[in-house]
Scaffold this motif. Structure first.
Motif, mmCIF file in Angstrom:
data_model
loop_
_atom_site.group_PDB
_atom_site.id
_atom_site.type_symbol
_atom_site.label_atom_id
_atom_site.label_comp_id
_atom_site.label_asym_id
_atom_site.label_seq_id
_atom_site.Cartn_x
_atom_site.Cartn_y
_atom_site.Cartn_z
ATOM 1 N N ASN A 498 0.876 -1.049 -0.055
ATOM 2 C CA ASN A 498 0.059 0.148 0.127
ATOM 3 C C ASN A 498 0.998 1.396 -0.057
ATOM 4 O O ASN A 498 0.471 2.357 0.699
ATOM 5 C CB ASN A 498 -0.935 0.019 1.003
ATOM 6 N N GLN A 501 -0.924 4.325 -1.592
ATOM 7 C CA GLN A 501 -2.005 4.895 -0.765
ATOM 8 C C GLN A 501 -1.522 5.520 0.483
ATOM 9 O O GLN A 501 -1.852 6.626 0.631
ATOM 10 C CB GLN A 501 -2.808 3.669 -0.211
ATOM 11 N N TYR A 502 -0.625 4.975 1.165
ATOM 12 C CA TYR A 502 0.089 5.815 2.372
ATOM 13 C C TYR A 502 0.747 7.097 1.959
ATOM 14 O O TYR A 502 0.361 8.133 2.719
ATOM 15 C CB TYR A 502 1.078 4.804 3.013
ATOM 16 N N ASN A 525 3.034 0.242 13.853
ATOM 17 C CA ASN A 525 2.045 0.124 12.667
ATOM 18 C C ASN A 525 3.171 -0.383 11.357
ATOM 19 O O ASN A 525 2.539 -1.387 10.761
ATOM 20 C CB ASN A 525 1.343 1.097 12.312
ATOM 21 N N ASP A 528 3.742 -3.863 11.659
ATOM 22 C CA ASP A 528 2.592 -4.923 11.539
ATOM 23 C C ASP A 528 2.604 -5.402 13.265
ATOM 24 O O ASP A 528 2.402 -6.558 13.431
ATOM 25 C CB ASP A 528 2.959 -5.927 10.782
ATOM 26 N N LEU A 541 0.119 6.249 10.327
ATOM 27 C CA LEU A 541 -0.476 5.362 9.200
ATOM 28 C C LEU A 541 -1.986 5.022 9.503
ATOM 29 O O LEU A 541 -2.765 4.816 8.496
ATOM 30 C CB LEU A 541 0.271 4.056 9.189
ATOM 31 N N HIS A 542 -2.394 4.931 10.589
ATOM 32 C CA HIS A 542 -3.772 4.873 11.086
ATOM 33 C C HIS A 542 -4.847 5.734 10.348
ATOM 34 O O HIS A 542 -5.880 5.179 9.821
ATOM 35 C CB HIS A 542 -4.015 4.451 12.530
ATOM 36 N N CYS A 544 -4.638 6.822 7.513
ATOM 37 C CA CYS A 544 -4.619 6.697 6.110
ATOM 38 C C CYS A 544 -5.103 5.393 5.750
ATOM 39 O O CYS A 544 -5.361 5.258 4.687
ATOM 40 C CB CYS A 544 -3.241 6.987 5.604
ATOM 41 N N GLU A 545 -5.148 4.422 6.768
ATOM 42 C CA GLU A 545 -6.045 3.076 6.336
ATOM 43 C C GLU A 545 -7.351 3.217 6.062
ATOM 44 O O GLU A 545 -8.033 3.861 6.490
ATOM 45 C CB GLU A 545 -5.583 2.440 7.437
#
Length: 547
Positions: A498, A501-502, A525, A528, A541-542, A544-545
């Motif tokens: 991703n 996206q990020y 994050n 993982d 990152l959260h 943008c998820e």
């Protein structure tokens, strides 16, 4: 105290001795303090002069009162030597470098290394010590305190204490309307009064250390688990900068080309990032602790697991590579800690005193990655690179000659004696070199056939003479933006899940206010790793998820 040669002996009573010592401590050693008192007062001309005279009398009275209690004929010279050393030491940093002596600064001193101490040795420091240390000590050895009956001494001490308290109280009462708002609004001024600053804050620091003792380790994030099963192993590199301020990065709008390499890389640059503290001893453990700045508890952080412990528990191989003065507790339980400056193979980047350019980190990282057998990588990797960065005051030592982009430079650690142009040129050259170091880390990762990411942020900023302040370590509540506004950036390799996206989402939020509070949940994050102690509201990152 007897000298091998003869000076004319100065005979005086204990009272006169204590009075002269009190006057000396309250005098020119507190030049910056009196400057600030004058600046913050509402007076001008004669009344300002009178106000300063009363302030001097109050400070003299305070020191005389203390001396009358603790200084007796047989111990007077021992006490005087101790106070002269403390006054000379603290007044140099306050008057010459604009550094207030706080508990945090005492902590810095206790956690520094020999190279940082050597960088402070300079001609101005020597001259200051001649004036405020050597000459007073020589005069001290010429003084002979006259003996006096103990009862008369006690009676005189009691009378002097009462008179001193009366005069001091009268001075405070007369100008209470000025002192109250000055010291209420500018509490940092207590750190400018030598040697009271170093005595009070030093006592507080050691009292806290004594109370803290050696408490048991507190487990943290025990529910952490790796949720990236089935994905190929990844490599995450965290570069922790030193003394880099955001205002000097051209990525943040600075007019000088200090980021020629990073400006060519597709990364996310956060323009409004702030630090947890204004010195490494606070910021470094804070950012790894999982505690937000406003809730940070230094005592708890010193014996509680942090980010690296959680990553290790979740199955990551965690490696700390250091070119600074240590990790301040953040990596204490990590087995793989590399200090390249101690290894002969890296000596090409180091001088005879053991100080190394940050290229020693690049070489060490390259060697470490080669040893992993990337093509058949078995374990996820978290690697922390701790720079010496732009550590002052010897900025000129932080970069090789090839990176001397801006001239003329300040090729001395007596930075307060350099011109503004020389000082800024030299500091900016350290940023150009940091640009090379961080971009080179990215290029090493780009060459790998695995998913990788890099996060860079500095521990705190730096003052370079603005408003008479140098270096860092000011109390956070009054610290200038130069000390708290830090560079922070994030990069993803093409193999990163991703990635597009990020990158797109984070770039759209790159001007939002963020801080070192975001490091802990964001890195977890990236790894993982899921745990309830990671605040998703502070996870870059959260946000943008799912977008």
């Amino acid at each position: 105290m007897r000298l091998p040669f003869k000076f004319k002996q100065l005979n005086m009573s204990l009272f006169v001795f204590n009075l002269l010592l009190a006057i000396w401590m309250a005098g020119f050693a507190n030049f910056r303090f009196y400057q600030k008192v004058a600046e913050y007062s509402a007076f001008h001309g004669f009344y300002q002069f009178l106000f300063l005279c009363v302030t001097f009398l109050i400070l003299t009275g305070l020191y005389l009162f203390i001396l009358q209690i603790i200084s007796w004929r047989r111990t007077a010279k021992i006490v005087a030597v101790f106070l002269i050393i403390l006054t000379a030491s603290s007044s140099y940093f306050v008057n010459q470098l604009g550094i207030d002596i706080t508990k945090e600064q005492i902590q810095n001193v206790m956690q520094t290394d020999i190279h940082e101490v050597q960088d402070l040795i300079s001609v101005p420091l020597f001259i200051h010590f001649v004036e405020f240390l050597f000459i007073p000590l020589i005069l001290l050895m010429c003084i002979q305190i006259q003996p006096k009956h103990v009862l008369k001494t006690i009676y005189q001490k009691i009378m002097v204490c009462f008179i001193t308290l009366f005069i001091t109280g009268l001075g405070l009462f007369s100008f209470y309307g000025q002192y109250a708002p000055i010291f209420r609004e500018h509490r940092e001024m207590k750190g400018q009064i030598s040697p009271l600053n170093i005595i009070a804050n030093g006592s507080s620091y050691f009292k806290k250390q004594f109370k803290q003792g050696n408490p048991p380790l507190v487990a943290y994030g025990t529910d952490a688990k790796f949720v990236g099963q089935g994905q190929p192993p990844k490599i995450v590199v965290l570069v922790v900068g030193e003394t880099g301020r955001a205002q000097s990065f051209s990525l943040n709008g600075y007019q000088r080309p200090t980021n020629p390499q990073l400006s060519q890389i597709d990364l996310v640059n956060f323009t409004a990032a702030s630090s947890c503290g204004t010195q490494t001893a606070v910021s470094l453990p804070c950012m790894f602790s999982g505690m937000p700045r406003k809730e940070y508890d230094e005592g708890l952080a010193s014996h509680r697991e942090g980010l690296l412990d959680i990553a290790k528990r979740a199955g990551y191989e965690v490696t700390w590579i250091d070119n600074n003065s240590g990790c301040k507790g953040a990596c204490d339980r990590i087995q793989h800690v590399i200090i390249p400056k101690d290894q002969p193979q890296y000596k090409q980047w180091c001088d005879g005193d053991g100080e190394c350019y940050d290229e020693v980190l690049l070489q060490s990282l390259q060697n470490y990655l080669k040893g992993l057998d990337i093509k058949s990588l078995k374990a996820n990797q978290l690697i922390v690179l701790h720079q010496v960065g732009s550590h002052g005051p010897a900025y000129y030592k932080r970069y090789p000659k090839a990176f001397e982009t801006f001239t003329p430079t300040c090729a001395t650690n007596s930075i307060q004696k350099c011109t503004r142009e020389q000082l800024i040129n030299t500091y900016d050259n350290t940023i150009v070199y940091t640009d090379y170091i961080v971009s080179s880390v990215v290029k090493q990762l780009q060459a790998l056939p695995v998913a990788s990411s890099m996060m860079y942020l500095s521990d705190h900023g730096e003052s370079t003479g603005e408003n008479g302040m140098y270096l860092h370590g000011a109390p956070y509540i009054i610290a200038p933006k130069e000390q708290t506004h830090i560079p922070m950036m994030l990069w993803f390799s093409e193999q990163w899940p991703n990635k597009k996206q990020y990158s797109a989402c984070l770039k759209a939020k790159a001007h939002d206010a963020v801080s070192q509070d975001y490091l802990f949940p964001t890195v977890l994050n990236l790894l993982d790793v899921k745990t309830q102690v990671a605040d998703p509201n502070l996870d870059l990152l959260h946000r943008c998820e799912g977008s």
